[in-house]
Motif scaffolding. Sequence first.
Motif, PDB file in Angstrom:
ATOM      1  N   VAL A  77       0.835  -1.197   0.000  1.00 21.90           N
ATOM      2  CA  VAL A  77       0.000   0.000   0.000  1.00 21.90           C
ATOM      3  C   VAL A  77       0.874   1.254   0.000  1.00 21.90           C
ATOM      4  O   VAL A  77       0.542   2.256  -0.628  1.00 21.90           O
ATOM      5  N   SER A  78       2.016   1.184   0.653  1.00 20.70           N
ATOM      6  CA  SER A  78       2.912   2.344   0.721  1.00 20.70           C
ATOM      7  C   SER A  78       3.400   2.775  -0.665  1.00 20.70           C
ATOM      8  O   SER A  78       3.694   3.951  -0.873  1.00 20.70           O
ATOM      9  N   ASP A  79       3.485   1.859  -1.616  1.00 20.49           N
ATOM     10  CA  ASP A  79       3.873   2.211  -2.985  1.00 20.49           C
ATOM     11  C   ASP A  79       2.744   2.916  -3.730  1.00 20.49           C
ATOM     12  O   ASP A  79       2.986   3.692  -4.652  1.00 20.49           O
ATOM     13  N   PHE A  80       1.505   2.622  -3.340  1.00 23.44           N
ATOM     14  CA  PHE A  80       0.361   3.048  -4.136  1.00 23.44           C
ATOM     15  C   PHE A  80       0.230   4.563  -4.254  1.00 23.44           C
ATOM     16  O   PHE A  80       0.002   5.090  -5.345  1.00 23.44           O
ATOM     17  N   GLU A  81       0.371   5.283  -3.154  1.00 18.49           N
ATOM     18  CA  GLU A  81       0.172   6.736  -3.199  1.00 18.49           C
ATOM     19  C   GLU A  81       1.150   7.404  -4.164  1.00 18.49           C
ATOM     20  O   GLU A  81       0.764   8.228  -4.989  1.00 18.49           O
ATOM     21  N   TYR A  82       2.418   7.029  -4.073  1.00 17.64           N
ATOM     22  CA  TYR A  82       3.426   7.584  -4.977  1.00 17.64           C
ATOM     23  C   TYR A  82       3.112   7.216  -6.427  1.00 17.64           C
ATOM     24  O   TYR A  82       3.148   8.067  -7.318  1.00 17.64           O
ATOM     25  N   GLU A  83       2.814   5.955  -6.669  1.00 13.76           N
ATOM     26  CA  GLU A  83       2.548   5.494  -8.033  1.00 13.76           C
ATOM     27  C   GLU A  83       1.296   6.147  -8.613  1.00 13.76           C
ATOM     28  O   GLU A  83       1.249   6.452  -9.806  1.00 13.76           O
ATOM     29  N   LEU A  84       0.295   6.364  -7.788  1.00 15.92           N
ATOM     30  CA  LEU A  84      -0.919   7.037  -8.240  1.00 15.92           C
ATOM     31  C   LEU A  84      -0.598   8.462  -8.692  1.00 15.92           C
ATOM     32  O   LEU A  84      -1.025   8.896  -9.768  1.00 15.92           O
ATOM     33  N   GLN A  85       0.181   9.182  -7.894  1.00 18.05           N
ATOM     34  CA  GLN A  85       0.581  10.545  -8.263  1.00 18.05           C
ATOM     35  C   GLN A  85       1.368  10.554  -9.569  1.00 18.05           C
ATOM     36  O   GLN A  85       1.132  11.389 -10.444  1.00 18.05           O
ATOM     37  N   MET A  86       2.305   9.628  -9.698  1.00 21.50           N
ATOM     38  CA  MET A  86       3.116   9.573 -10.917  1.00 21.50           C
ATOM     39  C   MET A  86       2.260   9.207 -12.126  1.00 21.50           C
ATOM     40  O   MET A  86       2.448   9.751 -13.216  1.00 21.50           O
ATOM     41  N   GLY A  87       1.327   8.295 -11.943  1.00 18.70           N
ATOM     42  CA  GLY A  87       0.434   7.916 -13.035  1.00 18.70           C
ATOM     43  C   GLY A  87      -0.389   9.096 -13.525  1.00 18.70           C
ATOM     44  O   GLY A  87      -0.525   9.323 -14.734  1.00 18.70           O
ATOM     45  N   TYR A  88      -0.926   9.870 -12.587  1.00 22.29           N
ATOM     46  CA  TYR A  88      -1.697  11.059 -12.962  1.00 22.29           C
ATOM     47  C   TYR A  88      -0.806  12.115 -13.619  1.00 22.29           C
ATOM     48  O   TYR A  88      -1.201  12.759 -14.589  1.00 22.29           O
ATOM     49  N   ALA A  89       0.390  12.299 -13.085  1.00 16.89           N
ATOM     50  CA  ALA A  89       1.309  13.284 -13.667  1.00 16.89           C
ATOM     51  C   ALA A  89       1.663  12.903 -15.100  1.00 16.89           C
ATOM     52  O   ALA A  89       1.640  13.757 -16.002  1.00 16.89           O
TER      53      ALA A  89
END
Length: 161
Positions: free
Chosen positions: A93-105
């Motif tokens: 889960v700790s990876d998800f927030e960062y990856e979500l931001q990068m995906g949107y960016a």
Amino acid sequence: MHKTAIYPGTFDPLTNGHMDIIRRASMIFDTLIVAVAKSATKEPMFPLSEREEMLRLATRECPSVRVESFDTLLADFAQERGACILVRGLRAVSDFEYELQMGYANASLNPALETIYLMPSLQNAFISSSVIRSILLHKGKISHLVPPVVCEYIQKRRSCM
């Protein structure tokens, strides 16, 4: 329709978790570009040329995999390569927030770019390059965490195991 995907990362060093994602993604897409980031924000343990070489050695049996490096925006790199999909690994889960931001960016920079997330196999879920670097700094054993060819490469070039 030919599908090209990009699996980006610093791969410092390449882990069994990375290889798990590479093998599985290479079965889904016609071409998988493993894109090694130069990374201006991180100080890698291994120079870019060595990270590329470790990846080339580890993926030489994967005919649909290409290894390339980049030092541009990932969205631009993908567009230049004709790729419309980014592959990312999610361990926790700790990876998800960062990856979500990068995906949107990335999507905001290139609306045609989709990001898909693959979970590593259970036995690889805890492995990270930062853990391996820490083990290497303390002269610990990494042979169970990296592909054999990477372990051999590091032993020959670093004498830190």
